[in-house]
Design a protein around this motif. Structure first.
Motif, PDB file in Angstrom:
ATOM      1  N   THR A  30       0.859  -1.178   0.000  1.00 29.51           N
ATOM      2  CA  THR A  30       0.000   0.000   0.000  1.00 29.51           C
ATOM      3  C   THR A  30       0.891   1.223   0.000  1.00 29.51           C
ATOM      4  O   THR A  30       1.804   1.325   0.814  1.00 29.51           O
ATOM      5  N   VAL A  31       0.637   2.126  -0.951  1.00 26.42           N
ATOM      6  CA  VAL A  31       1.413   3.357  -1.085  1.00 26.42           C
ATOM      7  C   VAL A  31       0.474   4.524  -0.804  1.00 26.42           C
ATOM      8  O   VAL A  31      -0.594   4.628  -1.413  1.00 26.42           O
ATOM      9  N   THR A  32       0.871   5.387   0.126  1.00 26.39           N
ATOM     10  CA  THR A  32       0.087   6.570   0.458  1.00 26.39           C
ATOM     11  C   THR A  32       0.935   7.793   0.178  1.00 26.39           C
ATOM     12  O   THR A  32       2.114   7.834   0.529  1.00 26.39           O
ATOM     13  N   GLY A  33       0.331   8.776  -0.473  1.00 22.84           N
ATOM     14  CA  GLY A  33       1.071   9.996  -0.770  1.00 22.84           C
ATOM     15  C   GLY A  33       0.280  10.936  -1.654  1.00 22.84           C
ATOM     16  O   GLY A  33      -0.938  10.867  -1.728  1.00 22.84           O
ATOM     17  N   THR A  34       1.005  11.788  -2.361  1.00 20.48           N
ATOM     18  CA  THR A  34       0.412  12.815  -3.210  1.00 20.48           C
ATOM     19  C   THR A  34       0.589  12.426  -4.666  1.00 20.48           C
ATOM     20  O   THR A  34       1.677  12.022  -5.087  1.00 20.48           O
ATOM     21  N   TYR A  35      -0.482  12.548  -5.437  1.00 21.93           N
ATOM     22  CA  TYR A  35      -0.441  12.262  -6.868  1.00 21.93           C
ATOM     23  C   TYR A  35       0.445  13.319  -7.515  1.00 21.93           C
ATOM     24  O   TYR A  35       0.096  14.481  -7.589  1.00 21.93           O
ATOM     25  N   ALA A  36       1.640  12.909  -7.978  1.00 14.90           N
ATOM     26  CA  ALA A  36       2.664  13.863  -8.405  1.00 14.90           C
ATOM     27  C   ALA A  36       2.741  14.080  -9.917  1.00 14.90           C
ATOM     28  O   ALA A  36       2.948  15.202 -10.363  1.00 14.90           O
ATOM     29  N   THR A  37       2.633  13.010 -10.720  1.00 18.62           N
ATOM     30  CA  THR A  37       2.719  13.148 -12.177  1.00 18.62           C
ATOM     31  C   THR A  37       1.714  12.232 -12.848  1.00 18.62           C
ATOM     32  O   THR A  37       1.433  11.140 -12.364  1.00 18.62           O
ATOM     33  N   ARG A  38       1.202  12.671 -13.988  1.00 16.11           N
ATOM     34  CA  ARG A  38       0.225  11.882 -14.740  1.00 16.11           C
ATOM     35  C   ARG A  38       0.871  10.783 -15.565  1.00 16.11           C
ATOM     36  O   ARG A  38       0.227   9.836 -15.943  1.00 16.11           O
ATOM     37  N   GLY A  39       2.128  10.911 -15.874  1.00 15.44           N
ATOM     38  CA  GLY A  39       2.788   9.925 -16.710  1.00 15.44           C
ATOM     39  C   GLY A  39       2.652  10.281 -18.184  1.00 15.44           C
ATOM     40  O   GLY A  39       1.940  11.208 -18.565  1.00 15.44           O
ATOM     41  N   ASP A  40       3.372   9.523 -19.007  1.00 18.46           N
ATOM     42  CA  ASP A  40       3.345   9.734 -20.454  1.00 18.46           C
ATOM     43  C   ASP A  40       3.614   8.391 -21.120  1.00 18.46           C
ATOM     44  O   ASP A  40       3.444   7.356 -20.500  1.00 18.46           O
ATOM     45  N   GLY A  41       4.070   8.381 -22.325  1.00 17.42           N
ATOM     46  CA  GLY A  41       4.306   7.122 -23.024  1.00 17.42           C
ATOM     47  C   GLY A  41       5.481   6.320 -22.514  1.00 17.42           C
ATOM     48  O   GLY A  41       5.642   5.158 -22.849  1.00 17.42           O
ATOM     49  N   VAL A  42       6.326   6.919 -21.668  1.00 16.40           N
ATOM     50  CA  VAL A  42       7.512   6.238 -21.156  1.00 16.40           C
ATOM     51  C   VAL A  42       7.417   6.006 -19.652  1.00 16.40           C
ATOM     52  O   VAL A  42       7.854   4.989 -19.148  1.00 16.40           O
TER      53      VAL A  42
END
Length: 95
Positions: A30-42
């Motif tokens: 289980t990982v708890t934290g702040t949504y930091a990046t949306r991601g991309d194709g890589v």
């Protein structure tokens, strides 16, 4: 089939379908934290934990805004569409 915010994992696209558990990864995390990046194709989307570590996750619902506190539970997997191991998100909860 896993569900994330009521969406069956088999309907989330190729990213989830391409996930495979590496050897010895049967332990749930289980990982708890702040949504930091949306991601991309890589890169996959990333969560910044309270300890400052960036952790890749297989999926974050589109209605979750950047900066939101989240808790994601699942297993570490290797995915062909992301660099490094990521948490295969079986459950996502906004905090």
């Amino acid at each position: 089939m896993a569900e994330i915010d009521g969406l069956r994992a088999d309907r989330m696209g190729d990213r989830v379908a391409e996930a495979e558990k590496p050897a010895g990864s049967q332990e749930r995390v289980t990982v708890t934290g702040t949504y930091a990046t949306r991601g991309d194709g890589v890169e996959c989307p990333k969560i910044r934990t309270d300890g400052g570590e960036l952790v890749g996750v297989s999926y974050v619902a589109t209605d979750v805004p950047l900066g939101a506190r989240v808790e994601i539970s699942g297993y570490y997997v290797n995915m062909t569409t992301c660099r490094g191991p990521v948490v295969y998100a079986e459950q996502l909860r906004k905090l």
